[in-house]
Design a protein around this motif. Sequence first.
Motif, mmCIF file in Angstrom:
data_model
loop_
_atom_site.group_PDB
_atom_site.id
_atom_site.type_symbol
_atom_site.label_atom_id
_atom_site.label_comp_id
_atom_site.label_asym_id
_atom_site.label_seq_id
_atom_site.Cartn_x
_atom_site.Cartn_y
_atom_site.Cartn_z
ATOM 1 N N MET A 1 0.849 -1.198 0.000
ATOM 2 C CA MET A 1 0.000 0.000 0.000
ATOM 3 C C MET A 1 0.884 1.248 0.000
ATOM 4 O O MET A 1 1.827 1.358 0.773
ATOM 5 C CB MET A 1 -0.904 -0.003 1.232
ATOM 6 N N ALA A 2 0.612 2.171 -0.883
ATOM 7 C CA ALA A 2 1.424 3.381 -1.023
ATOM 8 C C ALA A 2 1.260 4.289 0.185
ATOM 9 O O ALA A 2 0.332 4.141 0.990
ATOM 10 C CB ALA A 2 1.021 4.136 -2.293
ATOM 11 N N LEU A 3 2.184 5.234 0.325
ATOM 12 C CA LEU A 3 2.106 6.198 1.414
ATOM 13 C C LEU A 3 0.884 7.089 1.234
ATOM 14 O O LEU A 3 0.553 7.499 0.124
ATOM 15 C CB LEU A 3 3.377 7.041 1.443
ATOM 16 N N LEU A 4 0.220 7.411 2.344
ATOM 17 C CA LEU A 4 -1.022 8.165 2.261
ATOM 18 C C LEU A 4 -0.806 9.561 1.677
ATOM 19 O O LEU A 4 -1.612 10.023 0.854
ATOM 20 C CB LEU A 4 -1.666 8.272 3.649
ATOM 21 N N ALA A 5 0.257 10.250 2.098
ATOM 22 C CA ALA A 5 0.497 11.601 1.575
ATOM 23 C C ALA A 5 0.668 11.582 0.067
ATOM 24 O O ALA A 5 0.201 12.483 -0.638
ATOM 25 C CB ALA A 5 1.726 12.224 2.246
ATOM 26 N N VAL A 6 1.323 10.550 -0.432
ATOM 27 C CA VAL A 6 1.529 10.414 -1.878
ATOM 28 C C VAL A 6 0.199 10.165 -2.581
ATOM 29 O O VAL A 6 -0.124 10.802 -3.592
ATOM 30 C CB VAL A 6 2.514 9.269 -2.185
ATOM 31 N N ASP A 7 -0.595 9.250 -2.035
ATOM 32 C CA ASP A 7 -1.873 8.934 -2.667
ATOM 33 C C ASP A 7 -2.846 10.110 -2.604
ATOM 34 O O ASP A 7 -3.641 10.312 -3.534
ATOM 35 C CB ASP A 7 -2.496 7.702 -2.006
ATOM 36 N N LEU A 8 -2.808 10.873 -1.522
ATOM 37 C CA LEU A 8 -3.662 12.055 -1.441
ATOM 38 C C LEU A 8 -3.262 13.072 -2.512
ATOM 39 O O LEU A 8 -4.118 13.670 -3.170
ATOM 40 C CB LEU A 8 -3.568 12.685 -0.054
ATOM 41 N N LYS A 9 -1.969 13.247 -2.678
ATOM 42 C CA LYS A 9 -1.498 14.188 -3.707
ATOM 43 C C LYS A 9 -1.851 13.688 -5.100
ATOM 44 O O LYS A 9 -2.395 14.423 -5.929
ATOM 45 C CB LYS A 9 0.011 14.390 -3.585
ATOM 46 N N GLU A 10 -1.565 12.398 -5.335
ATOM 47 C CA GLU A 10 -1.793 11.832 -6.656
ATOM 48 C C GLU A 10 -3.275 11.630 -6.958
ATOM 49 O O GLU A 10 -3.663 11.548 -8.111
ATOM 50 C CB GLU A 10 -1.059 10.490 -6.779
ATOM 51 N N GLY A 11 -4.094 11.546 -5.921
ATOM 52 C CA GLY A 11 -5.491 11.238 -6.135
ATOM 53 C C GLY A 11 -6.405 12.417 -6.373
ATOM 54 O O GLY A 11 -7.594 12.235 -6.623
ATOM 55 N N THR A 12 -5.866 13.637 -6.304
ATOM 56 C CA THR A 12 -6.740 14.811 -6.393
ATOM 57 C C THR A 12 -6.437 15.737 -7.573
ATOM 58 O O THR A 12 -6.948 16.846 -7.632
ATOM 59 C CB THR A 12 -6.665 15.615 -5.075
ATOM 60 N N LYS A 13 -5.643 15.277 -8.508
ATOM 61 C CA LYS A 13 -5.274 16.132 -9.628
ATOM 62 C C LYS A 13 -6.475 16.583 -10.452
ATOM 63 O O LYS A 13 -6.584 17.753 -10.837
ATOM 64 C CB LYS A 13 -4.275 15.411 -10.531
ATOM 65 N N THR A 14 -7.371 15.673 -10.718
ATOM 66 C CA THR A 14 -8.511 15.998 -11.566
ATOM 67 C C THR A 14 -9.387 17.081 -10.933
ATOM 68 O O THR A 14 -9.792 18.032 -11.593
ATOM 69 C CB THR A 14 -9.353 14.738 -11.851
ATOM 70 N N VAL A 15 -9.675 16.940 -9.657
ATOM 71 C CA VAL A 15 -10.523 17.929 -9.007
ATOM 72 C C VAL A 15 -9.789 19.249 -8.798
ATOM 73 O O VAL A 15 -10.403 20.315 -8.789
ATOM 74 C CB VAL A 15 -11.095 17.404 -7.672
#
Length: 271
Positions: free
Chosen positions: A1-15
Amino acid sequence: MALLAVDLKEGTKTVHAEAERSKFVKYFFRGEITPATYGRFLVSLYHIYNALEEALEKNKDNENVQLVYFPTELNRKAALEEDLEFFNGPEWRDMLLTPSPAQKAYIDAIRRCSESQPELLIAHTYVRYLGDLSGGQILAKKLQKYNDLPEGKGVAFYNFDRIENKNEFKEMFRIRLNQVEVDEATHKAIVEESCQAFIRNIDIFQEFDHELEGLPLTKKEQEALDAAQAAETAAAHEAVKTGASTSILSSLAPSNLFNSLASAVGLKSGA
């Protein structure tokens, strides 16, 4: 499982990209938000932070929530009260009596997280506070410049005087995010909730669309926005083509709420 800070950053580009196309943000950067409109916008912020800070206090003993709970450094309610009175006068509390639909939806979402799954409050702290510490600092300068505000007046919301070094604090906050220990389903739910929080911010912005009038986009701005739209469309088609099982919002990648807009119009960000 990836680091949460990374996934939060990577997961919100579209919005993020969608937020930067909103009229409100565009006109804010161009100095076309009137003090009266901004005063009403502060009401929306007050509803959001009042709910968020109440929820965080209620869940401060949760071992994951407490990792990102910094009330002394981050709480914005008192600062917002100062700004609300500056822009709206001593009767500003009367403006809180009937929350708008977007305000109510945002409040309800925070309270739902608080009651059912407190770990999801981590998403709201990420979206709100890291944005305030980054793009929010640019907005403070714009607000002062275009409205000729008295020194130190009207921008208390953006003033984090209990934080000595904002960049160091943001880095520490991200480290704390990566220390959150949850199962994979909750990890994904936090990322998705951060996307939903951005969407609720956009809904807040859109409630002011009918008040906003200004110059059309410059050629440079339009080209930047067209390119962003094309990139999003291509990414969406690719996600469908490869049969991605997670939502596009949570599988694509981000920026700071206001940093992409700053880049599009040639501004520099301190984030």
